[in-house]
Motif scaffolding. Sequence first.
Motif, mmCIF file in Angstrom:
data_model
loop_
_atom_site.group_PDB
_atom_site.id
_atom_site.type_symbol
_atom_site.label_atom_id
_atom_site.label_comp_id
_atom_site.label_asym_id
_atom_site.label_seq_id
_atom_site.Cartn_x
_atom_site.Cartn_y
_atom_site.Cartn_z
ATOM 1 N N ILE A 1 -11.038 -20.182 20.360
ATOM 2 C CA ILE A 1 -10.389 -21.493 20.434
ATOM 3 C C ILE A 1 -10.403 -22.104 19.040
ATOM 4 O O ILE A 1 -11.460 -22.282 18.436
ATOM 5 N N LEU A 2 -9.227 -22.405 18.543
ATOM 6 C CA LEU A 2 -9.092 -23.023 17.231
ATOM 7 C C LEU A 2 -8.735 -24.488 17.411
ATOM 8 O O LEU A 2 -7.797 -24.827 18.137
ATOM 9 N N HIS A 3 -9.511 -25.361 16.764
ATOM 10 C CA HIS A 3 -9.239 -26.791 16.851
ATOM 11 C C HIS A 3 -8.547 -27.268 15.577
ATOM 12 O O HIS A 3 -8.797 -26.742 14.488
ATOM 13 N N PHE A 4 -7.717 -28.278 15.717
ATOM 14 C CA PHE A 4 -6.883 -28.751 14.617
ATOM 15 C C PHE A 4 -7.035 -30.258 14.428
ATOM 16 O O PHE A 4 -7.278 -30.993 15.388
ATOM 17 N N ASN A 5 -6.851 -30.689 13.190
ATOM 18 C CA ASN A 5 -6.834 -32.114 12.921
ATOM 19 C C ASN A 5 -5.519 -32.734 13.398
ATOM 20 O O ASN A 5 -4.537 -32.030 13.660
ATOM 21 N N THR A 6 -5.491 -34.032 13.483
ATOM 22 C CA THR A 6 -4.289 -34.733 13.940
ATOM 23 C C THR A 6 -3.080 -34.362 13.082
ATOM 24 O O THR A 6 -3.146 -34.377 11.859
ATOM 25 N N ASN A 7 -1.986 -33.998 13.762
ATOM 26 C CA ASN A 7 -0.716 -33.656 13.094
ATOM 27 C C ASN A 7 -0.834 -32.459 12.157
ATOM 28 O O ASN A 7 -0.008 -32.272 11.281
ATOM 29 N N ARG A 8 -1.883 -31.663 12.330
ATOM 30 C CA ARG A 8 -2.076 -30.503 11.451
ATOM 31 C C ARG A 8 -1.950 -29.226 12.273
ATOM 32 O O ARG A 8 -2.300 -29.186 13.446
ATOM 33 N N SER A 9 -1.479 -28.162 11.633
ATOM 34 C CA SER A 9 -1.368 -26.876 12.318
ATOM 35 C C SER A 9 -1.924 -25.754 11.444
ATOM 36 O O SER A 9 -1.403 -24.663 11.373
ATOM 37 N N SER A 10 -2.999 -26.052 10.719
ATOM 38 C CA SER A 10 -3.695 -25.032 9.933
ATOM 39 C C SER A 10 -5.192 -25.201 10.139
ATOM 40 O O SER A 10 -5.655 -26.276 10.494
ATOM 41 N N GLN A 11 -5.948 -24.135 9.911
ATOM 42 C CA GLN A 11 -7.363 -24.164 10.275
ATOM 43 C C GLN A 11 -8.146 -23.141 9.450
ATOM 44 O O GLN A 11 -7.667 -22.058 9.180
ATOM 45 N N THR A 12 -9.363 -23.534 9.047
ATOM 46 C CA THR A 12 -10.294 -22.617 8.399
ATOM 47 C C THR A 12 -11.284 -22.121 9.437
ATOM 48 O O THR A 12 -11.902 -22.927 10.138
ATOM 49 N N LEU A 13 -11.451 -20.812 9.554
ATOM 50 C CA LEU A 13 -12.270 -20.243 10.621
ATOM 51 C C LEU A 13 -13.738 -20.140 10.228
ATOM 52 O O LEU A 13 -14.070 -19.864 9.077
ATOM 53 N N GLU B 1 -13.265 -38.111 20.311
ATOM 54 C CA GLU B 1 -13.850 -36.785 20.523
ATOM 55 C C GLU B 1 -13.018 -35.980 21.516
ATOM 56 O O GLU B 1 -12.790 -34.775 21.337
ATOM 57 N N GLY B 2 -12.569 -36.642 22.568
ATOM 58 C CA GLY B 2 -11.767 -35.945 23.567
ATOM 59 C C GLY B 2 -10.428 -35.488 23.021
ATOM 60 O O GLY B 2 -9.961 -34.375 23.312
ATOM 61 N N LYS B 3 -9.795 -36.330 22.206
ATOM 62 C CA LYS B 3 -8.526 -35.948 21.591
ATOM 63 C C LYS B 3 -8.708 -34.745 20.672
ATOM 64 O O LYS B 3 -7.852 -33.854 20.622
ATOM 65 N N ALA B 4 -9.839 -34.725 19.935
ATOM 66 C CA ALA B 4 -10.106 -33.597 19.036
ATOM 67 C C ALA B 4 -10.248 -32.297 19.818
ATOM 68 O O ALA B 4 -9.800 -31.235 19.377
ATOM 69 N N GLU B 5 -10.867 -32.371 21.010
ATOM 70 C CA GLU B 5 -11.008 -31.171 21.843
ATOM 71 C C GLU B 5 -9.651 -30.676 22.331
ATOM 72 O O GLU B 5 -9.441 -29.471 22.517
ATOM 73 N N ASN B 6 -8.743 -31.593 22.554
ATOM 74 C CA ASN B 6 -7.427 -31.223 23.097
ATOM 75 C C ASN B 6 -6.480 -30.623 22.062
ATOM 76 O O ASN B 6 -5.548 -29.907 22.422
ATOM 77 N N ARG B 7 -6.716 -30.900 20.792
ATOM 78 C CA ARG B 7 -5.878 -30.329 19.722
ATOM 79 C C ARG B 7 -6.373 -28.911 19.423
ATOM 80 O O ARG B 7 -7.249 -28.715 18.591
ATOM 81 N N ARG B 8 -5.797 -27.924 20.067
ATOM 82 C CA ARG B 8 -6.388 -26.595 20.001
ATOM 83 C C ARG B 8 -5.351 -25.514 20.318
ATOM 84 O O ARG B 8 -4.272 -25.810 20.849
ATOM 85 N N THR B 9 -5.710 -24.268 19.986
ATOM 86 C CA THR B 9 -5.041 -23.093 20.535
ATOM 87 C C THR B 9 -6.101 -22.225 21.193
ATOM 88 O O THR B 9 -7.234 -22.133 20.723
ATOM 89 N N VAL B 10 -5.719 -21.590 22.305
ATOM 90 C CA VAL B 10 -6.630 -20.714 23.046
ATOM 91 C C VAL B 10 -6.049 -19.302 23.006
ATOM 92 O O VAL B 10 -4.889 -19.081 23.385
ATOM 93 N N ILE B 11 -6.875 -18.346 22.544
ATOM 94 C CA ILE B 11 -6.404 -16.968 22.334
ATOM 95 C C ILE B 11 -7.155 -16.037 23.285
ATOM 96 O O ILE B 11 -8.384 -15.947 23.229
#
Length: 303
Positions: A197-209, A290-300
């Motif tokens: 599960i990758l979480h993202f910042n608001t309006n962002r679609s990139s992530q450091t793993l 916190e809840g919004k941050a959990e929802n900004r995600r991709t599930v693989i």
Amino acid sequence: MSKKALYLLGIAITIVLGTFLYLKFCCNCCEKAITDDTPKTVSDTVQEPNFVPFVLNGSGIEYHTNDNLKFLKNSAKLIMPVSDSVITGIEKLQMFLKSNPKQKITITGYATSDETNSTTFENLGLARANDVRNYFVSKGLSENQFNTKGEILDKWKMNADTLLGPANYSFEIIDSTAVTNNEWSALKDKINAQPLILHFNTNRSSQTLSDAEKQKVADIAKYTENVKDAVILVVGHSDNIGNRSSNIALAQKRADFSKDYLSKNGIDSERIETQSKGPDEPIGDNGTAEGKAENRRTVITIK
């Protein structure tokens, strides 16, 4: 004393004096001459050659050249161009693998403990092993006949800031029936039970793993490498800030980013499906940050 006695005494003194002078000076000269002419003993210390040979040594193939693949310190990318002698070895390896489809090669990449891993792989050695494999595949070798792993060592032979041949190639014959379906099924269950599960910042679609996320990527790559009909499912999600259509589009961008990331790490992009759920499947309370941050995600997961 008679003249005759004095004469004999003079002769005796001359002989004694001459002998003394000879022993004192001439013998020293002879000894020095002998010493100077005697070859000096030279230490047998042999200077270690500054190269690491490229070696392919298995049952049915043997190739050796003193040149090798090279990497800059802290880098996971092969230095190009590759020497002709190494390319010759790769061509021989290609012919060998085509004639021996059950042959498997494990590429072990090495990195030193003082290097920085800026890749998405678990360690820099594994990243180098994957780049070597990708180079071999670009030369026409079958990707399915390679495994990769990485090791961290205290040191490796270098020339200035260049690591010389930090990889090893081990050969083994694999019977495909030896690995049961149950083993791969167990790995699939593990991946899906704790999906990436990758979480993202608001309006962002990139992530450091993180390291744990990198390991999950490695597990997914291993599964798809051995289960040829495997399909990866990437589902993008968002919080509920803004209108639904915008969130659907943003979640799709996040899914596309994750697909691109996986494809760059050894997974065929044609085997990755993406979906967007937008704000429709929240796992956190959209009324809190916190809840919004959990929802900004991709599930693989594995389909």
